[in-house]
Write an enzyme that holds these catalytic residues in place. Structure first.
Site, PDB file in Angstrom:
ATOM      1  N   CYS A  63       0.870  -1.185   0.000  1.00 43.44           N
ATOM      2  CA  CYS A  63       0.000   0.000   0.000  1.00 43.44           C
ATOM      3  C   CYS A  63       0.906   1.234   0.000  1.00 43.44           C
ATOM      4  CB  CYS A  63      -0.982  -0.028   1.177  1.00 43.44           C
ATOM      5  SG  CYS A  63      -0.222   0.025   2.803  1.00 43.44           S
TER       6      CYS A  63
ATOM      7  N   ASN B  37       2.248   1.523   4.385  1.00 43.61           N
ATOM      8  CA  ASN B  37       2.531   0.251   5.080  1.00 43.61           C
ATOM      9  C   ASN B  37       2.193   0.328   6.574  1.00 43.61           C
ATOM     10  OD1 ASN B  37       5.370  -1.990   5.689  1.00 43.61           O
ATOM     11  ND2 ASN B  37       3.301  -2.516   5.097  1.00 43.61           N
TER      12      ASN B  37
ATOM     13  N   CYS C 233      -1.546   0.818   7.341  1.00 46.49           N
ATOM     14  CA  CYS C 233      -2.992   0.494   7.446  1.00 46.49           C
ATOM     15  C   CYS C 233      -3.347  -0.754   6.637  1.00 46.49           C
ATOM     16  CB  CYS C 233      -3.852   1.680   7.001  1.00 46.49           C
ATOM     17  SG  CYS C 233      -3.756   3.097   8.118  1.00 46.49           S
ATOM     18  N   ARG C 234      -3.462  -0.624   5.315  1.00 46.73           N
ATOM     19  CA  ARG C 234      -4.036  -1.714   4.524  1.00 46.73           C
ATOM     20  C   ARG C 234      -3.113  -2.919   4.343  1.00 46.73           C
ATOM     21  NH1 ARG C 234      -5.267   2.148  -0.329  1.00 46.73           N
ATOM     22  NH2 ARG C 234      -3.329   2.986   0.535  1.00 46.73           N
ATOM     23  N   SER C 235      -1.854  -2.693   3.923  1.00 46.35           N
ATOM     24  CA  SER C 235      -1.008  -3.863   3.624  1.00 46.35           C
ATOM     25  C   SER C 235      -0.559  -4.636   4.875  1.00 46.35           C
ATOM     26  CB  SER C 235       0.175  -3.505   2.712  1.00 46.35           C
ATOM     27  OG  SER C 235       1.056  -2.609   3.319  1.00 46.35           O
TER      28      SER C 235
ATOM     29  N   ASP D 287      -8.493   3.651   1.346  1.00 45.40           N
ATOM     30  CA  ASP D 287      -7.534   4.008   2.394  1.00 45.40           C
ATOM     31  C   ASP D 287      -8.309   4.551   3.602  1.00 45.40           C
ATOM     32  OD1 ASP D 287      -5.489   4.891   3.939  1.00 45.40           O
ATOM     33  OD2 ASP D 287      -4.506   6.052   2.350  1.00 45.40           O
TER      34      ASP D 287
END
Ligand code: 4NP
Length: 152
Positions: A8, A11, A13-15, A124
């Protein structure tokens, strides 16, 4: 066995969420996959995931507290079999580092696992509310579960 990298922007939140969920499924189903995550930006290198991501994942039974952010590097194309990016901007930034088609072919939008060819993005949650973090958790969990079934 699969070597999978999630990417993401920050690095945090999402990934790392995808990494933590996949590590959780890895343990639960004895998959023995190699799993990692990275950000295209270097803003948060060395940091733990966002505290809101950690708290929401914990509520859902996934521990992210030991993960630390790192930046995506060209060498990741050699280290991993598949590279899943969270949005189209990450896709462009990762593909800039690809040296040939074999590299390019490893990269896909993560939600294409769930909805092939939909080219949709994991939103996001960074500027969002708890509701956004929960939505992202449920979406990423579903895609991870689908990936486990498809690739194991
Ligand atoms: P991520 O979210 O890409 O899912 O980790 C973000 C985290 C931090 C920032 C942007 C997005 N930031 O601008 O610091």
């Amino acid at each position: 066995m699969q070597k999978v990298l999630f990417v993401c922007l920050g690095n945090i939140c999402r990934s790392p969420l995808a990494e933590g969920i996949m590590l959780h499924l890895n343990d639960k189903h004895n998959l023995n996959w190699t799993i990692d995550s990275a950000g295209t930006a270097n803003y948060h290198v060395g940091e733990a995931p966002d505290r809101r991501t950690i708290a929401n994942a914990k509520k859902n039974g996934v521990d992210l507290s030991s993960l630390r952010a790192r930046q995506f590097k060209a060498n990741d194309f050699d280290e991993f079999d598949r590279i899943f990016v969270m949005d189209k901007s990450n896709l462009q930034n990762v593909l800039k580092h690809a040296k040939h088609d074999e590299h390019k072919n490893k990269v896909d939008l993560f939600l294409n696992v769930l909805h092939p060819d939909s080219h949709s993005e994991v939103p996001d949650p960074y500027y969002g509310t708890e509701h956004n973090f929960e939505h992202v958790f449920q979406l990423v969990y579903k895609a991870c579960e689908e990936m486990r079934v498809k690739y194991s």
